[in-house]
Design a protein around this motif. Sequence first.
Motif, PDB file in Angstrom:
ATOM      1  N   VAL A   1       0.860  -1.185   0.000  1.00 35.65           N
ATOM      2  CA  VAL A   1       0.000   0.000   0.000  1.00 35.65           C
ATOM      3  C   VAL A   1       0.896   1.235   0.000  1.00 35.65           C
ATOM      4  N   ASP A   2       0.314   2.349  -0.411  1.00 38.14           N
ATOM      5  CA  ASP A   2       1.063   3.600  -0.505  1.00 38.14           C
ATOM      6  C   ASP A   2       0.673   4.601   0.575  1.00 38.14           C
ATOM      7  N   VAL A   3      -0.508   4.425   1.142  1.00 43.44           N
ATOM      8  CA  VAL A   3      -1.074   5.369   2.113  1.00 43.44           C
ATOM      9  C   VAL A   3      -1.765   4.559   3.196  1.00 43.44           C
ATOM     10  N   VAL A   4      -1.729   5.039   4.439  1.00 44.11           N
ATOM     11  CA  VAL A   4      -2.565   4.470   5.489  1.00 44.11           C
ATOM     12  C   VAL A   4      -3.639   5.489   5.845  1.00 44.11           C
ATOM     13  N   ALA A   5      -4.759   4.999   6.364  1.00 43.80           N
ATOM     14  CA  ALA A   5      -5.895   5.887   6.620  1.00 43.80           C
ATOM     15  C   ALA A   5      -6.462   5.631   8.007  1.00 43.80           C
ATOM     16  N   VAL A   6      -7.077   6.681   8.549  1.00 46.21           N
ATOM     17  CA  VAL A   6      -7.735   6.590   9.854  1.00 46.21           C
ATOM     18  C   VAL A   6      -9.136   7.165   9.757  1.00 46.21           C
ATOM     19  N   HIS A   7     -10.005   6.668  10.646  1.00 46.01           N
ATOM     20  CA  HIS A   7     -11.365   7.172  10.778  1.00 46.01           C
ATOM     21  C   HIS A   7     -11.598   7.553  12.229  1.00 46.01           C
ATOM     22  N   GLY A   8     -12.322   8.652  12.456  1.00 42.59           N
ATOM     23  CA  GLY A   8     -12.579   9.060  13.826  1.00 42.59           C
ATOM     24  C   GLY A   8     -13.884   9.826  13.984  1.00 42.59           C
ATOM     25  N   PHE A   9     -14.564   9.539  15.099  1.00 44.03           N
ATOM     26  CA  PHE A   9     -15.843  10.179  15.418  1.00 44.03           C
ATOM     27  C   PHE A   9     -15.876  10.502  16.914  1.00 44.03           C
ATOM     28  N   PRO A  10     -15.044  11.463  17.337  1.00 45.50           N
ATOM     29  CA  PRO A  10     -14.872  11.689  18.779  1.00 45.50           C
ATOM     30  C   PRO A  10     -16.106  12.192  19.511  1.00 45.50           C
ATOM     31  N   LEU A  11     -17.052  12.811  18.832  1.00 45.67           N
ATOM     32  CA  LEU A  11     -18.255  13.277  19.521  1.00 45.67           C
ATOM     33  C   LEU A  11     -19.375  12.242  19.516  1.00 45.67           C
ATOM     34  N   ASP A  12     -19.131  11.088  18.876  1.00 44.52           N
ATOM     35  CA  ASP A  12     -20.193  10.091  18.763  1.00 44.52           C
ATOM     36  C   ASP A  12     -19.806   8.721  19.302  1.00 44.52           C
ATOM     37  N   TRP A  13     -18.656   8.180  18.880  1.00 45.50           N
ATOM     38  CA  TRP A  13     -18.335   6.800  19.266  1.00 45.50           C
ATOM     39  C   TRP A  13     -16.970   6.655  19.934  1.00 45.50           C
ATOM     40  N   ASN A  14     -16.034   7.540  19.658  1.00 45.54           N
ATOM     41  CA  ASN A  14     -14.689   7.377  20.199  1.00 45.54           C
ATOM     42  C   ASN A  14     -14.573   7.922  21.620  1.00 45.54           C
ATOM     43  N   LEU A  15     -13.645   7.369  22.362  1.00 45.82           N
ATOM     44  CA  LEU A  15     -13.467   7.777  23.754  1.00 45.82           C
ATOM     45  C   LEU A  15     -12.282   8.733  23.893  1.00 45.82           C
ATOM     46  N   TRP A  16     -12.275   9.757  23.048  1.00 45.20           N
ATOM     47  CA  TRP A  16     -11.271  10.806  23.165  1.00 45.20           C
ATOM     48  C   TRP A  16     -11.886  12.131  22.692  1.00 45.20           C
ATOM     49  N   PRO A  17     -11.386  13.260  23.178  1.00 39.60           N
ATOM     50  CA  PRO A  17     -11.985  14.567  22.850  1.00 39.60           C
ATOM     51  C   PRO A  17     -11.643  15.006  21.433  1.00 39.60           C
ATOM     52  N   ILE A  18     -12.495  15.812  20.860  1.00 39.81           N
ATOM     53  CA  ILE A  18     -12.286  16.269  19.484  1.00 39.81           C
ATOM     54  C   ILE A  18     -10.972  17.024  19.327  1.00 39.81           C
ATOM     55  N   ASP A  19     -10.520  17.708  20.361  1.00 44.40           N
ATOM     56  CA  ASP A  19      -9.255  18.445  20.282  1.00 44.40           C
ATOM     57  C   ASP A  19      -8.039  17.533  20.148  1.00 44.40           C
ATOM     58  N   ALA A  20      -8.225  16.240  20.357  1.00 42.74           N
ATOM     59  CA  ALA A  20      -7.107  15.297  20.254  1.00 42.74           C
ATOM     60  C   ALA A  20      -6.817  14.871  18.820  1.00 42.74           C
ATOM     61  N   TRP A  21      -7.555  15.400  17.843  1.00 49.45           N
ATOM     62  CA  TRP A  21      -7.348  14.954  16.457  1.00 49.45           C
ATOM     63  C   TRP A  21      -5.888  15.055  15.999  1.00 49.45           C
ATOM     64  N   PRO A  22      -5.212  16.187  16.168  1.00 49.81           N
ATOM     65  CA  PRO A  22      -3.818  16.225  15.720  1.00 49.81           C
ATOM     66  C   PRO A  22      -2.942  15.182  16.415  1.00 49.81           C
ATOM     67  N   GLU A  23      -3.209  14.943  17.681  1.00 51.05           N
ATOM     68  CA  GLU A  23      -2.455  13.938  18.430  1.00 51.05           C
ATOM     69  C   GLU A  23      -2.697  12.531  17.878  1.00 51.05           C
ATOM     70  N   LYS A  24      -3.959  12.232  17.499  1.00 52.98           N
ATOM     71  CA  LYS A  24      -4.265  10.903  16.972  1.00 52.98           C
ATOM     72  C   LYS A  24      -3.579  10.668  15.631  1.00 52.98           C
ATOM     73  N   VAL A  25      -3.543  11.692  14.785  1.00 54.79           N
ATOM     74  CA  VAL A  25      -2.821  11.568  13.505  1.00 54.79           C
ATOM     75  C   VAL A  25      -1.332  11.384  13.768  1.00 54.79           C
ATOM     76  N   ALA A  26      -0.797  12.127  14.727  1.00 53.14           N
ATOM     77  CA  ALA A  26       0.628  12.027  15.061  1.00 53.14           C
ATOM     78  C   ALA A  26       0.987  10.636  15.569  1.00 53.14           C
ATOM     79  N   GLU A  27       0.085   9.975  16.274  1.00 52.58           N
ATOM     80  CA  GLU A  27       0.352   8.619  16.769  1.00 52.58           C
ATOM     81  C   GLU A  27       0.628   7.664  15.604  1.00 52.58           C
ATOM     82  N   ILE A  28      -0.085   7.839  14.507  1.00 50.30           N
ATOM     83  CA  ILE A  28       0.122   6.969  13.347  1.00 50.30           C
ATOM     84  C   ILE A  28       1.380   7.391  12.590  1.00 50.30           C
ATOM     85  N   ARG A  29       1.591   8.684  12.450  1.00 49.93           N
ATOM     86  CA  ARG A  29       2.813   9.150  11.786  1.00 49.93           C
ATOM     87  C   ARG A  29       4.066   8.643  12.498  1.00 49.93           C
TER      88      ARG A  29
END
Length: 311
Positions: free
Chosen positions: A73-101
């Motif tokens: 594969v050439d790219v990896v992808a993530v999905h997130g819904f912090p206000l509906d199903w995920n157990l982390w705050p919406i402000d954590a989005w940059p941190e979640k992307v950084a975890e994969i990077r």
Amino acid sequence: MIEAVKIWNEPNNKSHWDPLLDPEWDLFAQMTRLAGQAIRAENPDLTRVLGGMSPIDPFFLQRLEGKGVLDHVDVVAVHGFPLDWNLWPIDAWPEKVAEIRAVTDKPVWVTEVGVSSFGSEEVQAWGVKKTADLLIGQAPRIHWYSLYDLPRTWEATTRHKEAEGSSYYRHFHMGLLREDGSPKPAVGAYAPYAARMGLCQWFHFHDHRLDDAAAWFRRLGVRHVRTGLSWADRYREGALDWFDRQMEALAEFETTVTFCFTPEHRGIEPHHTSPPQVAEEFAEFCAEMVARYAPRRAAPVQDHIVSRELA
């Protein structure tokens, strides 16, 4: 035009891959390696995206890397819904992307992100702007999920409805538009970001919303679209006619097409989340779709002339 193809959807979510049948993801890894090879053989210039993780889990990605998946594969992808199903705050989005990077050199795309209007349409509109402000610049591709609410007479694509409880009903309120096509406040919040934050919209077989969806993409100024072609639907009568119509309707957009959903009769067990009985059959489906909708471009005539002169 098709700019990328995505191999499966949310493989670490039991709504899309059955962990009881494949607890170590060995079968998924084999299927994905074969699909990646088949896509590359048909069109070496086409971007191959690993099915978006949900939940976002660097350890899951490392598991797949250890099985050789990331070589195909050439790219990896993530999905997130912090206000509906995920157990982390919406402000954590940059941190979640950084975890994969932190665990891969591959580009990281956010191919599904959304906020439902289940509780409040005003909260959803706020969520659109907040998400755009947090993610634009963090990922090369972002796809908001979705354009339309899911019709209440349809079933949400999930195999753990009971475990979700009342959260299950959030699936029906993810759209910028209501079920009848009328706009929610979120449309106005989304419009300024449409060129930089694309849209994800799944279309059911012979979906009556297809042409209206393309018109809305155009009206909003959307450039990047994500949708899917179902392997299971390939066995329906008239499947290719429907696929042709879908791809024609989206031809003017930069489209990422997801290949997924096991046909019941080709799974180890008869449901769409089952690993296939024969992994090569999914790879053949991917190759067929790429050959039909994103074939390798012929080299320009002058390139052939230069090649002959050099020879």
